[in-house]
Motif scaffolding. Structure first.
Motif, PDB file in Angstrom:
ATOM      1  N   PHE A   1       3.403  17.797  -0.480  1.00 53.02           N
ATOM      2  CA  PHE A   1       2.698  16.521  -0.405  1.00 53.02           C
ATOM      3  C   PHE A   1       2.532  16.069   1.044  1.00 53.02           C
ATOM      4  O   PHE A   1       1.439  15.695   1.469  1.00 53.02           O
ATOM      5  CB  PHE A   1       3.432  15.455  -1.225  1.00 53.02           C
ATOM      6  N   ILE A   2       3.601  16.136   1.809  1.00 53.09           N
ATOM      7  CA  ILE A   2       3.561  15.726   3.216  1.00 53.09           C
ATOM      8  C   ILE A   2       2.587  16.604   4.000  1.00 53.09           C
ATOM      9  O   ILE A   2       1.860  16.126   4.876  1.00 53.09           O
ATOM     10  CB  ILE A   2       4.972  15.751   3.847  1.00 53.09           C
ATOM     11  N   ALA A   3       2.524  17.876   3.665  1.00 58.31           N
ATOM     12  CA  ALA A   3       1.640  18.807   4.375  1.00 58.31           C
ATOM     13  C   ALA A   3       0.170  18.411   4.270  1.00 58.31           C
ATOM     14  O   ALA A   3      -0.623  18.735   5.158  1.00 58.31           O
ATOM     15  CB  ALA A   3       1.840  20.224   3.850  1.00 58.31           C
ATOM     16  N   HIS A   4      -0.199  17.689   3.226  1.00 56.82           N
ATOM     17  CA  HIS A   4      -1.580  17.212   3.080  1.00 56.82           C
ATOM     18  C   HIS A   4      -1.956  16.202   4.160  1.00 56.82           C
ATOM     19  O   HIS A   4      -3.133  15.978   4.418  1.00 56.82           O
ATOM     20  CB  HIS A   4      -1.799  16.576   1.700  1.00 56.82           C
ATOM     21  N   TYR A   5      -0.964  15.581   4.753  1.00 59.95           N
ATOM     22  CA  TYR A   5      -1.210  14.505   5.714  1.00 59.95           C
ATOM     23  C   TYR A   5      -0.840  14.880   7.145  1.00 59.95           C
ATOM     24  O   TYR A   5      -0.889  14.030   8.034  1.00 59.95           O
ATOM     25  CB  TYR A   5      -0.438  13.250   5.302  1.00 59.95           C
ATOM     26  N   THR A   6      -0.437  16.124   7.361  1.00 58.89           N
ATOM     27  CA  THR A   6      -0.017  16.535   8.703  1.00 58.89           C
ATOM     28  C   THR A   6      -0.756  17.803   9.122  1.00 58.89           C
ATOM     29  O   THR A   6      -1.380  18.473   8.296  1.00 58.89           O
ATOM     30  CB  THR A   6       1.495  16.825   8.746  1.00 58.89           C
ATOM     31  N   LEU A   7      -0.654  18.119  10.369  1.00 58.59           N
ATOM     32  CA  LEU A   7      -1.193  19.375  10.884  1.00 58.59           C
ATOM     33  C   LEU A   7      -0.151  20.484  10.815  1.00 58.59           C
ATOM     34  O   LEU A   7      -0.432  21.620  11.200  1.00 58.59           O
ATOM     35  CB  LEU A   7      -1.665  19.187  12.328  1.00 58.59           C
TER      36      LEU A   7
ATOM     37  N   VAL B   1       0.832  -1.199   0.000  1.00 59.70           N
ATOM     38  CA  VAL B   1       0.000   0.000   0.000  1.00 59.70           C
ATOM     39  C   VAL B   1       0.873   1.258   0.000  1.00 59.70           C
ATOM     40  O   VAL B   1       0.455   2.301  -0.512  1.00 59.70           O
ATOM     41  CB  VAL B   1      -0.999   0.029   1.184  1.00 59.70           C
ATOM     42  N   HIS B   2       2.071   1.161   0.535  1.00 63.41           N
ATOM     43  CA  HIS B   2       2.983   2.308   0.532  1.00 63.41           C
ATOM     44  C   HIS B   2       3.313   2.722  -0.901  1.00 63.41           C
ATOM     45  O   HIS B   2       3.362   3.915  -1.215  1.00 63.41           O
ATOM     46  CB  HIS B   2       4.275   1.989   1.288  1.00 63.41           C
ATOM     47  N   ASP B   3       3.541   1.735  -1.761  1.00 68.07           N
ATOM     48  CA  ASP B   3       3.819   2.035  -3.168  1.00 68.07           C
ATOM     49  C   ASP B   3       2.621   2.728  -3.813  1.00 68.07           C
ATOM     50  O   ASP B   3       2.779   3.655  -4.608  1.00 68.07           O
ATOM     51  CB  ASP B   3       4.146   0.755  -3.949  1.00 68.07           C
ATOM     52  N   GLY B   4       1.422   2.282  -3.457  1.00 68.12           N
ATOM     53  CA  GLY B   4       0.213   2.886  -4.013  1.00 68.12           C
ATOM     54  C   GLY B   4       0.092   4.358  -3.661  1.00 68.12           C
ATOM     55  O   GLY B   4      -0.239   5.190  -4.514  1.00 68.12           O
ATOM     56  N   VAL B   5       0.383   4.709  -2.411  1.00 71.37           N
ATOM     57  CA  VAL B   5       0.339   6.117  -2.005  1.00 71.37           C
ATOM     58  C   VAL B   5       1.391   6.909  -2.783  1.00 71.37           C
ATOM     59  O   VAL B   5       1.135   8.027  -3.245  1.00 71.37           O
ATOM     60  CB  VAL B   5       0.542   6.267  -0.480  1.00 71.37           C
ATOM     61  N   GLY B   6       2.560   6.333  -2.955  1.00 70.55           N
ATOM     62  CA  GLY B   6       3.617   7.012  -3.713  1.00 70.55           C
ATOM     63  C   GLY B   6       3.237   7.257  -5.156  1.00 70.55           C
ATOM     64  O   GLY B   6       3.445   8.351  -5.689  1.00 70.55           O
ATOM     65  N   ILE B   7       2.663   6.258  -5.802  1.00 74.92           N
ATOM     66  CA  ILE B   7       2.262   6.398  -7.200  1.00 74.92           C
ATOM     67  C   ILE B   7       1.157   7.440  -7.333  1.00 74.92           C
ATOM     68  O   ILE B   7       1.183   8.289  -8.232  1.00 74.92           O
ATOM     69  CB  ILE B   7       1.854   5.025  -7.776  1.00 74.92           C
ATOM     70  N   LYS B   8       0.204   7.418  -6.418  1.00 74.03           N
ATOM     71  CA  LYS B   8      -0.857   8.433  -6.437  1.00 74.03           C
ATOM     72  C   LYS B   8      -0.292   9.825  -6.195  1.00 74.03           C
ATOM     73  O   LYS B   8      -0.792  10.809  -6.747  1.00 74.03           O
ATOM     74  CB  LYS B   8      -1.926   8.101  -5.398  1.00 74.03           C
ATOM     75  N   SER B   9       0.768   9.928  -5.388  1.00 72.30           N
ATOM     76  CA  SER B   9       1.383  11.237  -5.137  1.00 72.30           C
ATOM     77  C   SER B   9       1.974  11.812  -6.414  1.00 72.30           C
ATOM     78  O   SER B   9       1.893  13.018  -6.652  1.00 72.30           O
ATOM     79  CB  SER B   9       2.458  11.134  -4.052  1.00 72.30           C
TER      80      SER B   9
ATOM     81  N   LEU C   1       9.415  13.379  -6.022  1.00 73.75           N
ATOM     82  CA  LEU C   1       8.729  14.543  -5.465  1.00 73.75           C
ATOM     83  C   LEU C   1       9.741  15.553  -4.915  1.00 73.75           C
ATOM     84  O   LEU C   1       9.580  16.768  -5.098  1.00 73.75           O
ATOM     85  CB  LEU C   1       7.754  14.131  -4.365  1.00 73.75           C
ATOM     86  N   LYS C   2      10.777  15.070  -4.242  1.00 71.65           N
ATOM     87  CA  LYS C   2      11.814  15.971  -3.734  1.00 71.65           C
ATOM     88  C   LYS C   2      12.510  16.691  -4.885  1.00 71.65           C
ATOM     89  O   LYS C   2      12.752  17.904  -4.818  1.00 71.65           O
ATOM     90  CB  LYS C   2      12.828  15.199  -2.894  1.00 71.65           C
ATOM     91  N   GLY C   3      12.821  15.950  -5.931  1.00 71.48           N
ATOM     92  CA  GLY C   3      13.486  16.541  -7.089  1.00 71.48           C
ATOM     93  C   GLY C   3      12.659  17.620  -7.766  1.00 71.48           C
ATOM     94  O   GLY C   3      13.193  18.601  -8.281  1.00 71.48           O
ATOM     95  N   HIS C   4      11.369  17.448  -7.755  1.00 67.49           N
ATOM     96  CA  HIS C   4      10.461  18.429  -8.360  1.00 67.49           C
ATOM     97  C   HIS C   4      10.060  19.530  -7.379  1.00 67.49           C
ATOM     98  O   HIS C   4       9.309  20.435  -7.742  1.00 67.49           O
ATOM     99  CB  HIS C   4       9.200  17.721  -8.870  1.00 67.49           C
ATOM    100  N   GLY C   5      10.511  19.431  -6.129  1.00 68.27           N
ATOM    101  CA  GLY C   5      10.185  20.433  -5.133  1.00 68.27           C
ATOM    102  C   GLY C   5       8.782  20.320  -4.564  1.00 68.27           C
ATOM    103  O   GLY C   5       8.253  21.286  -4.003  1.00 68.27           O
TER     104      GLY C   5
ATOM    105  N   GLU D   1       9.941   4.773  -2.198  1.00 71.61           N
ATOM    106  CA  GLU D   1      11.201   5.508  -2.044  1.00 71.61           C
ATOM    107  C   GLU D   1      11.511   6.329  -3.290  1.00 71.61           C
ATOM    108  O   GLU D   1      11.932   7.486  -3.194  1.00 71.61           O
ATOM    109  CB  GLU D   1      12.359   4.548  -1.770  1.00 71.61           C
ATOM    110  N   ILE D   2      11.298   5.734  -4.441  1.00 75.04           N
ATOM    111  CA  ILE D   2      11.576   6.437  -5.697  1.00 75.04           C
ATOM    112  C   ILE D   2      10.566   7.555  -5.904  1.00 75.04           C
ATOM    113  O   ILE D   2      10.932   8.657  -6.326  1.00 75.04           O
ATOM    114  CB  ILE D   2      11.582   5.448  -6.883  1.00 75.04           C
ATOM    115  N   CYS D   3       9.308   7.293  -5.600  1.00 73.10           N
ATOM    116  CA  CYS D   3       8.282   8.338  -5.732  1.00 73.10           C
ATOM    117  C   CYS D   3       8.612   9.532  -4.847  1.00 73.10           C
ATOM    118  O   CYS D   3       8.520  10.685  -5.287  1.00 73.10           O
ATOM    119  CB  CYS D   3       6.901   7.783  -5.385  1.00 73.10           C
TER     120      CYS D   3
END
Length: 188
Positions: A172-178, A41-49, A163-167, A157-159
């Protein structure tokens, strides 16, 4: 690591193998001969990101499986090519569609594979990645080796790196945190 992030920032299309990358490489048959695979499921979240930020994804696999179609649809994978032993030929066919339509070249692609049939396609792209339990010849020709094995979050990990490379990683992380809301409160 900065060189990898820079390379990942050029990626417009992530191409993945299935067995050994999106799954752990095991093929399990039940008593009726029905094949099953396990996906992370981790890969799925990455691909959707990646999709959230306009980065395309594709699967090229040598086997054919209805499970791959189902999982690819769940994750929102843009292109699925199954039953192709010559992965370079399949990759080039995909590019022949994407280059004129979207301007995507091999240099704009990342390829993630783990075994000998993946090497030629991996040597063609701008960024190549594999898993720690890949064939030694694949490891020797990869830009990055993930810390996780196939089927256990290696694609994620690659996803994340893309995302880091594209800035986009922090957004993305902010969508899941407060954190984002807290930062807004600190500004008031």
């Amino acid at each position: 690591m900065q060189d990898l992030i820079k390379k990942a920032g050029q990626v417009k299309l992530l191409v993945m193998d299935v067995d050994g990358i999106l799954s752990n490489g095991q093929i399990i048959y039940d008593a009726n001969g029905i094949e099953t695979k396990a996906f992370s499921v981790h890969d799925g979240v990455g691909i959707k990101s990646l999709a959230r930020y306009g980065i395309l994804t594709a699967i090229i696999t040598g086997r054919s499986s209805a499970m791959v179609d189902k999982r690819a649809a769940e994750m929102g994978v843009n292109y699925v090519i199954q039953g192709r032993d010559d992965k370079l030929m399949a990759f080039n066919e995909l590019l022949s569609i994407l280059e004129p339509a979207l301007g995507i070249t091999a240099a704009d692609c990342a390829y993630m594979g783990d075994d000998l049939p993946d090497i030629k396609a991996m040597q063609t792209v701008g960024f190549s990645a594999t898993v720690p339990n890949a064939h030694a010849e694949v490891i020797n020709r990869s830009d990055m080796i993930t810390t996780r094995a196939g089927g256990t979050g290696a694609v994620r990990e690659i996803c994340d790196l893309i995302l880091k490379g594209h800035g986009h990683y922090q957004d993305f992380i902010a969508h899941y945190t407060l954190d984002e809301a807290k930062n807004q409160d600190d500004l008031s």
